[in-house]
Write an enzyme that holds these catalytic residues in place. Structure first.
Site, PDB file in Angstrom:
ATOM      1  N   HIS A   1       0.841  -1.192   0.000  1.00 61.17           N
ATOM      2  CA  HIS A   1       0.000   0.000   0.000  1.00 61.17           C
ATOM      3  C   HIS A   1       0.878   1.244   0.000  1.00 61.17           C
ATOM      4  O   HIS A   1       1.831   1.333   0.763  1.00 61.17           O
ATOM      5  CB  HIS A   1      -0.891   0.015   1.251  1.00 61.17           C
ATOM      6  CG  HIS A   1      -1.814   1.195   1.286  1.00 61.17           C
ATOM      7  ND1 HIS A   1      -3.019   1.206   0.637  1.00 61.17           N
ATOM      8  CD2 HIS A   1      -1.669   2.412   1.851  1.00 61.17           C
ATOM      9  CE1 HIS A   1      -3.600   2.382   0.810  1.00 61.17           C
ATOM     10  NE2 HIS A   1      -2.797   3.138   1.542  1.00 61.17           N
TER      11      HIS A   1
ATOM     12  N   ASP B   1     -15.091   1.730   7.186  1.00 58.05           N
ATOM     13  CA  ASP B   1     -14.084   2.700   6.744  1.00 58.05           C
ATOM     14  C   ASP B   1     -14.629   3.579   5.630  1.00 58.05           C
ATOM     15  O   ASP B   1     -14.401   4.791   5.618  1.00 58.05           O
ATOM     16  CB  ASP B   1     -12.804   1.989   6.276  1.00 58.05           C
ATOM     17  CG  ASP B   1     -11.837   2.986   5.670  1.00 58.05           C
ATOM     18  OD1 ASP B   1     -11.396   3.881   6.415  1.00 58.05           O
ATOM     19  OD2 ASP B   1     -11.573   2.931   4.455  1.00 58.05           O
TER      20      ASP B   1
ATOM     21  N   ARG C   1     -15.152  11.992   7.320  1.00 55.95           N
ATOM     22  CA  ARG C   1     -13.901  12.711   7.643  1.00 55.95           C
ATOM     23  C   ARG C   1     -13.587  13.742   6.572  1.00 55.95           C
ATOM     24  O   ARG C   1     -13.118  14.841   6.865  1.00 55.95           O
ATOM     25  CB  ARG C   1     -12.745  11.711   7.757  1.00 55.95           C
ATOM     26  CG  ARG C   1     -12.801  10.874   9.023  1.00 55.95           C
ATOM     27  CD  ARG C   1     -11.831   9.707   8.931  1.00 55.95           C
ATOM     28  NE  ARG C   1     -10.472  10.133   8.698  1.00 55.95           N
ATOM     29  CZ  ARG C   1      -9.556   9.409   8.050  1.00 55.95           C
ATOM     30  NH1 ARG C   1      -9.846   8.215   7.587  1.00 55.95           N
ATOM     31  NH2 ARG C   1      -8.346   9.879   7.884  1.00 55.95           N
TER      32      ARG C   1
ATOM     33  N   SER D   1      -7.669   3.368   8.943  1.00 53.31           N
ATOM     34  CA  SER D   1      -8.360   3.311   7.647  1.00 53.31           C
ATOM     35  C   SER D   1      -7.564   2.426   6.674  1.00 53.31           C
ATOM     36  O   SER D   1      -8.109   1.508   6.051  1.00 53.31           O
ATOM     37  CB  SER D   1      -8.489   4.739   7.115  1.00 53.31           C
ATOM     38  OG  SER D   1      -8.833   4.764   5.766  1.00 53.31           O
TER      39      SER D   1
ATOM     40  N   LYS E   1      -8.494  -1.917   5.684  1.00 57.28           N
ATOM     41  CA  LYS E   1      -8.758  -2.413   4.326  1.00 57.28           C
ATOM     42  C   LYS E   1      -7.800  -3.552   3.970  1.00 57.28           C
ATOM     43  O   LYS E   1      -8.172  -4.507   3.305  1.00 57.28           O
ATOM     44  CB  LYS E   1      -8.633  -1.277   3.318  1.00 57.28           C
ATOM     45  CG  LYS E   1      -9.844  -0.336   3.393  1.00 57.28           C
ATOM     46  CD  LYS E   1      -9.715   0.840   2.470  1.00 57.28           C
ATOM     47  CE  LYS E   1      -8.781   1.879   3.006  1.00 57.28           C
ATOM     48  NZ  LYS E   1      -9.060   3.254   2.678  1.00 57.28           N
TER      49      LYS E   1
HETATM   50  N1  URA Z   1      -5.751   6.554   2.606  1.00 54.70           N
HETATM   51  C1  URA Z   1      -6.711   5.827   3.249  1.00 54.70           C
HETATM   52  O1  URA Z   1      -7.077   4.739   2.810  1.00 54.70           O
HETATM   53  N2  URA Z   1      -7.266   6.336   4.353  1.00 54.70           N
HETATM   54  C2  URA Z   1      -6.910   7.520   4.877  1.00 54.70           C
HETATM   55  O2  URA Z   1      -7.435   7.903   5.879  1.00 54.70           O
HETATM   56  C3  URA Z   1      -5.904   8.266   4.209  1.00 54.70           C
HETATM   57  C4  URA Z   1      -5.338   7.757   3.068  1.00 54.70           C
END
Ligand code: URA
Length: 434
Positions: free
Chosen positions: A82, A161, A168, A183, A187
């Site tokens: 990621h 999320d 947010r 977050s 995932k």
């Molecule tokens: N990427 C994400 O998946 N979540 C965040 O809060 C910020 C960047």
């Protein structure tokens, strides 16, 4: 339990228990806790923070708010990567096929562009027909058959999320490290990952602008990994200037294709080799980083990485003739070069400005759901530390009209700072945390 008591506890800087976090997250996911209470809670978290244990509990609660993939029958070890997001970051397009060519099966769910930062799905959709909405069954079957998947996140994965992120975004609570870390990690965990290689970007073109903030975010995600029994390796990489030369969707696909053919800009290729090496070691396909690099260099030089990319495009319904002949990819009607108006050393090539100009040209979205133009963007020809002669090309702007190209040129000049004396180049990486 009452939602208001959970908010008050966080407002008063007290630590929330796993049960309280679970109550709040599951209640929100089911629509029982209204947005205004969640927004108040998110602001309390932003202002007062969370401990590593609270952040881990939040991560797991969001991960288990929906389906959690079990890939254990499909791959030996589930490794995921990621990037926290940047400008010109097309790493996934090269790294995933390259590691898959070295025998590591990788299934990745990527995102779209966010603000000034680009998104892998938008880039891949420059290829006509390429599908980014695979079902879980299609994901599993493709991972088994070709060992490589690059698709969007299914709605069933970490739905908490998705809902929290949307709130947010409009309540000024995005830049909270516990909220960002949970977050991202929720995932990855919902996607079944056992080992996660994180590319934490730092600089003007990243969500974390200082090394201190990036280190803290990386530390937190490594801690979540430890507390949730997943291995996390966090690389800290530079995002003060764009990665590679291409910024904009089809332009980035072209650059990825060049790199998959063994070429590509030196900084981008090196970045891919480092990230890919960590993936191969984490996935137990190489005994150390040196061996992994040799394997990746071979896969790039001998065409196996490129062949994997072709298989990926075909498997997901893309018209492979558009990557076999990148001249067929969408091309903007106006292409203008911006030459240097002076000679000197470049001391800044501001990634954020370049990312923002690229969004204005149409490569990203000003607001959620806006259409994007895959053809537009910017080629960034020079890097910090290089000496540039007056008249040499700095940027090539790919725009929808002459007016838009000219407006972009004006703003791009402001992305640069010059020095009359030599300037050191920027490092690619600032460190690794495990
Ligand atoms: N990427 C994400 O998946 N979540 C965040 O809060 C910020 C960047």
């Amino acid at each position: 339990m009452r939602a208001v008591d959970v908010i008050i506890k966080k407002r008063d800087k007290l630590a929330l228990s796993r049960e309280e976090i679970d109550f709040f997250v599951q209640g929100f996911t089911r629509g029982e806790i209204p947005d205004y209470q969640v927004a108040a809670w998110a602001m309390a978290v932003l202002l007062n923070g969370m401990s590593d244990q609270e952040t881990t509990d939040l991560t797991l609660s969001m991960a288990y708010s929906g389906e959690v993939l079990d890939l254990s029958g499909t791959v030996d070890i589930v490794v995921d990567k990621h990037s926290t997001g940047g400008v010109g970051d097309k790493t996934t397009l090269v790294v995933e096929p390259a590691v898959a060519a070295c025998g590591l099966k990788v299934g990745k769910m990527s995102g779209r562009g966010l603000g000034f930062s680009g998104g892998t799905l938008d880039k891949m959709e420059s290829i006509p027909g390429y599908r980014t909405d695979l079902s879980t069954a299609e994901f599993m079957s493709q991972l088994k058959s070709i060992g490589l998947v690059l698709t969007g996140q299914s709605a069933d994965l970490a739905p908490a999320d998705g809902k929290l992120y949307a709130l947010r975004d409009v309540t000024g609570t995005v830049p909270s490290k516990p909220l960002i870390a949970s977050s991202i990690m929720s995932k990855k965990i919902a996607g079944g990952a056992q080992v996660i290689v994180l590319d934490v970007k730092v600089g003007s073109g990243a969500f974390m602008e200082t090394l201190q903030d990036a280190r803290e975010l990386a530390r937190l995600m490594v801690a979540i990994g430890r507390l949730s029994e997943r291995k996390v390796i966090a690389l800290l990489s530079d995002m003060n200037q764009p990665l590679g030369e291409a910024v904009g969707n089809a332009l980035e696909v072209r650059e990825a294709v060049e790199t998959l053919h063994g070429g590509g800009p030196a900084d981008f290729r090196e970045h891919c080799l480092v990230v890919g090496s960590h993936l191969l070691v984490a996935g137990r396909k190489a005994k150390d980083l040196n061996q992994a690099r040799v394997m990746l260099e071979k896969a790039l030089a001998e065409g196996q990485a490129w062949e994997k990319f072709r298989q990926l495009v075909i498997a997901q319904g893309g018209d492979v003739s558009f990557v076999d002949d990148v001249e067929k990819l969408p091309r903007a009607p106006v292409i203008q070069t911006l030459p240097a108006d002076r000679s000197g050393w470049l001391s800044q090539v501001n990634a954020r400005t370049i990312g923002e100009v690229s969004v204005t040209l149409g490569a990203g979205r000003e607001k959620k759901g806006d259409p994007i133009d895959h053809s537009v963007g910017i080629m960034v020809h020079r890097k910090v530390g290089e000496y540039v002669e007056q008249g040499e090309p700095l940027f090539t702007i790919h725009a929808r009209s002459v007016e838009e190209a000219e407006a972009a040129a004006e703003r791009l000049s402001g992305a640069l700072q010059w020095s009359k004396t030599p300037v050191a180049p920027l490092p690619l990486f600032y460190g690794v945390m495990e």
